[in-house]
Scaffold this active site. Structure first.
Site, PDB file in Angstrom:
ATOM      1  N   LEU A 156       0.849  -1.198   0.000  1.00  0.00           N
ATOM      2  CA  LEU A 156       0.000   0.000   0.000  1.00  0.00           C
ATOM      3  C   LEU A 156       0.883   1.246   0.000  1.00  0.00           C
ATOM      4  O   LEU A 156       1.701   1.435   0.901  1.00  0.00           O
ATOM      5  CB  LEU A 156      -0.919   0.015   1.227  1.00  0.00           C
ATOM      6  CG  LEU A 156      -1.803  -1.225   1.418  1.00  0.00           C
ATOM      7  CD1 LEU A 156      -2.815  -0.959   2.531  1.00  0.00           C
ATOM      8  CD2 LEU A 156      -2.502  -1.619   0.127  1.00  0.00           C
ATOM      9  N   ARG A 215       2.269  15.035   6.546  1.00  0.00           N
ATOM     10  CA  ARG A 215       3.115  15.516   7.652  1.00  0.00           C
ATOM     11  C   ARG A 215       4.599  15.595   7.291  1.00  0.00           C
ATOM     12  O   ARG A 215       5.405  16.130   8.044  1.00  0.00           O
ATOM     13  CB  ARG A 215       2.908  14.634   8.888  1.00  0.00           C
ATOM     14  CG  ARG A 215       1.623  14.995   9.635  1.00  0.00           C
ATOM     15  CD  ARG A 215       1.497  14.208  10.906  1.00  0.00           C
ATOM     16  NE  ARG A 215       1.092  12.825  10.658  1.00  0.00           N
ATOM     17  CZ  ARG A 215       1.223  11.843  11.536  1.00  0.00           C
ATOM     18  NH1 ARG A 215       1.771  12.083  12.713  1.00  0.00           N
ATOM     19  NH2 ARG A 215       0.818  10.624  11.246  1.00  0.00           N
ATOM     20  N   GLN A 258      -5.078   3.857  -7.054  1.00  0.00           N
ATOM     21  CA  GLN A 258      -6.192   4.141  -6.155  1.00  0.00           C
ATOM     22  C   GLN A 258      -6.406   5.650  -6.290  1.00  0.00           C
ATOM     23  O   GLN A 258      -5.667   6.433  -5.707  1.00  0.00           O
ATOM     24  CB  GLN A 258      -5.837   3.755  -4.715  1.00  0.00           C
ATOM     25  CG  GLN A 258      -7.001   3.918  -3.759  1.00  0.00           C
ATOM     26  CD  GLN A 258      -6.572   3.867  -2.298  1.00  0.00           C
ATOM     27  OE1 GLN A 258      -5.412   4.137  -1.965  1.00  0.00           O
ATOM     28  NE2 GLN A 258      -7.508   3.543  -1.430  1.00  0.00           N
ATOM     29  N   GLY A 290       4.030   0.759   2.205  1.00  0.00           N
ATOM     30  CA  GLY A 290       5.173   1.394   1.549  1.00  0.00           C
ATOM     31  C   GLY A 290       5.965   2.316   2.446  1.00  0.00           C
ATOM     32  O   GLY A 290       7.097   2.693   2.127  1.00  0.00           O
ATOM     33  N   ARG A 335      37.669  10.313  -9.630  1.00  0.00           N
ATOM     34  CA  ARG A 335      36.379  10.318 -10.326  1.00  0.00           C
ATOM     35  C   ARG A 335      36.213   9.039 -11.137  1.00  0.00           C
ATOM     36  O   ARG A 335      37.147   8.251 -11.283  1.00  0.00           O
ATOM     37  CB  ARG A 335      36.288  11.575 -11.183  1.00  0.00           C
ATOM     38  CG  ARG A 335      36.150  12.842 -10.327  1.00  0.00           C
ATOM     39  CD  ARG A 335      36.269  14.102 -11.167  1.00  0.00           C
ATOM     40  NE  ARG A 335      35.346  14.074 -12.282  1.00  0.00           N
ATOM     41  CZ  ARG A 335      35.522  14.766 -13.414  1.00  0.00           C
ATOM     42  NH1 ARG A 335      36.600  15.527 -13.570  1.00  0.00           N
ATOM     43  NH2 ARG A 335      34.631  14.689 -14.378  1.00  0.00           N
ATOM     44  N   TYR A 349      45.725  17.368 -12.184  1.00  0.00           N
ATOM     45  CA  TYR A 349      44.547  16.782 -12.820  1.00  0.00           C
ATOM     46  C   TYR A 349      45.009  15.772 -13.856  1.00  0.00           C
ATOM     47  O   TYR A 349      45.696  16.120 -14.813  1.00  0.00           O
ATOM     48  CB  TYR A 349      43.674  17.854 -13.494  1.00  0.00           C
ATOM     49  CG  TYR A 349      42.575  17.208 -14.314  1.00  0.00           C
ATOM     50  CD1 TYR A 349      41.642  16.379 -13.691  1.00  0.00           C
ATOM     51  CD2 TYR A 349      42.492  17.380 -15.683  1.00  0.00           C
ATOM     52  CE1 TYR A 349      40.654  15.733 -14.423  1.00  0.00           C
ATOM     53  CE2 TYR A 349      41.505  16.742 -16.428  1.00  0.00           C
ATOM     54  CZ  TYR A 349      40.587  15.923 -15.787  1.00  0.00           C
ATOM     55  OH  TYR A 349      39.620  15.282 -16.516  1.00  0.00           O
TER      56      TYR A 349
END
Ligand code: UD1
Ligand code: CA
Length: 455
Positions: A8, A15, A73, A101, A331, A364
């Site tokens: 569900l 909230r 729903q 859920g 990276r 780099y």
């Protein structure tokens, strides 16, 4: 005996005060719904359906991506009404497990226990005992302790409100009986909703046995309604993961200051200092040391490697006995061979760095293939981008690059070459020679590196 799972997930979660539907908020880097789906899939159900409503535009694409069935729903008329929308899922199943859920931390073992706590014709409810049961449906039992109904907070009298055993919402119901009985639900209650919880009194009336499993760990059945509750569950989950790691032989400087948002696989005698964040799939071999404030994502780190403080490693493969950092950034596509060294303020990307090669300061290195035992001087930059395309830099073995050099790709620096400090290298550099471009570029064949003076 086939089990079908209904999740569900149509509620709004007002909230949370959010434009994102509640179930899409993340716990340990994964949406609440993903946690529930993962647990559900681990039970190998014969079918599974997610009931969507609020924020469906954000939820449905993700479900489609994972090939998970959903039903809409359109109006949220209660948990019973939500289950009605999923009725097609019951057609071939013997039993229906209802999950929420927004209840992310239920253990697979607990759900297995629930499924097996009664025969296939019984209704099985996962409950827990709370010191403060406010807001939950109460498990009402008769004199001999049999469950007779669940009463919601808003419908309860004083005596019922005092009951501390509450409904988690998670239930197993016989499928055939459920589809025959769902239409008997009414919305004649304080909230004007079709309550799934009313199936309990209907089951009692039909003579079904009611069984319960009372879960000791409240966090397993805790729902998320507010950001505070989300934060509490996040910490709880992280603590569990920290405990698991320590049990496997990992030293944590502070178990409360580690975040694992994914899967961490570890060897033994690993040390993690404070504020380490692990994301995605990370593998750490034996004797790896990670300093404070490091973020490691989707990477493999070899045995004996040391990662110093404040380093970030993303989608990289690191060999054995490598030293990284402090303040290094690896990276995606970085591959460091054994005994390599990446020092402070160095950024690498799509770079293969050979055995024992060193990039110690302020550099780099992108789109580069570097051989073994190379020394890259401080401030060296691979100029991999010409404004339109990316190009590779190839550096042979035993190359020495002087500080503050720029290597304009595509370019190749042959084995044993030395590049003078401050060089902007635009053409390939010959092997075993010194190349300088300070004034006019010239190549000194037969030039010898200075010998180290022994003191
Ligand atoms: C529900 C239970 C209560 C239990 C509590 C546990 C009912 C009537 N009450 O109350 O006994 O103690 O959970 O957390 O079942 N949902 C839909 N469609 C709807 C309504 C709800 O999909 O029309 C979903 C929500 O997204 C959520 C779950 O069902 O995932 C529970 O709904 P919620 O409104 O939070 O129920 P509670 O009032 O907390
Ligand atoms: Ca709730």
């Amino acid at each position: 005996m086939s089990l079908s799972i209904v999740i569900l997930a149509a509620g709004k979660g007002s909230r949370m005060k959010s434009a994102i539907p509640k179930i899409m908020h993340k716990l340990a880097g994964k949406t609440l719904l993903d946690h529930v789906i993962g647990t559900a899939q681990a039970l190998s159900p014969s079918s599974m359906v997610v009931v969507c409503g609020n924020g469906a535009d954000q939820v449905l694409p993700l479900l489609e991506e994972k090939n998970i069935t959903s039903v809409m729903q359109h109006e949220q008329l209660g948990t019973g009404h939500a289950v009605m929308q999923a009725e097609d899922a019951f057609a071939d199943a013997d039993q229906i497990l209802v999950l929420y859920g927004d209840v992310p931390l239920t253990q697979q073992s607990t759900l297995n226990e629930l499924v097996n706590c009664g025969d296939e014709n019984s209704l099985r409810i996962l409950t827990t005992e709370l010191d403060d049961p406010t807001g939950y449906g109460r498990i009402v039992r008769n004199d001999v302790g049999n469950v007779i109904c669940i009463t919601e907070q808003k419908d309860a009298d004083e005596a019922t409100l005092a009951i501390k055993e509450v409904n988690s919402g998670i239930m197993v119901l016989p499928a055939k009986w459920l589809s025959q009985s769902l239409n008997k639900l009414s919305n004649n209650n304080a909230q004007g909703e079709y309550y799934l919880t009313d199936m309990v009194s209907l089951a009692v009336k039909d003579g079904l046995e009611i069984n319960t499993v009372c879960c000791d760990d409240n966090a397993e059945v805790a729902g998320v309604n507010t950001r505070q509750q989300l934060a509490v569950l996040e910490r709880h989950y992280q603590q569990l993961q920290a405990n698991e790691l320590m049990a496997k032989g990992v030293t944590l400087a502070d178990p409360a200051r580690l975040d694992i948002r994914g899967t961490l696989t570890t060897g033994t005698d690993i040390t993690l200092d404070v504020n380490v964040i692990i994301e995605g799939n990370v593998i750490l071999a034996d004797n790896v040391e990670i300093g404070a404030n490091c973020i490691i994502k989707d990477s493999t780190i070899g045995e004996g490697t040391i990662i110093l403080a404040n380093s970030m490693i993303d989608f990289s493969q690191v060999g054995e006995n490598v030293t990284i950092g402090p303040f290094a950034r690896l990276r995606p596509g970085t591959k460091l061979s054994d005994n390599a060294k990446i020092g402070n303020f160095v950024e690498t990307k799509n770079a293969n760095i050979g055995e024992g090669s060193k990039v110690n300061h302020l550099s780099y290195i992108g789109d580069t293939d570097m051989g073994n035992n190379v020394n890259i001087g401080a401030g060296t930059i691979t100029c991999n981008y010409d404004g339109a395309n990316k190009h590779r830099t190839t550096i042979g073995n035993n190359v020495f690059i002087g500080s503050d050099s720029q290597l304009v790709a595509p370019i190749t620096i042959a084995n044993g070459a030395t590049i003078g400090a401050g060089t902007t290298l635009r053409k390939d550099a010959a092997e075993q020679a010194l190349t300088l471009t300070k004034s006019v570029q010239r190549t000194i064949v037969g030039w010898k590196r200075p010998n180290k003076i022994k003191k």
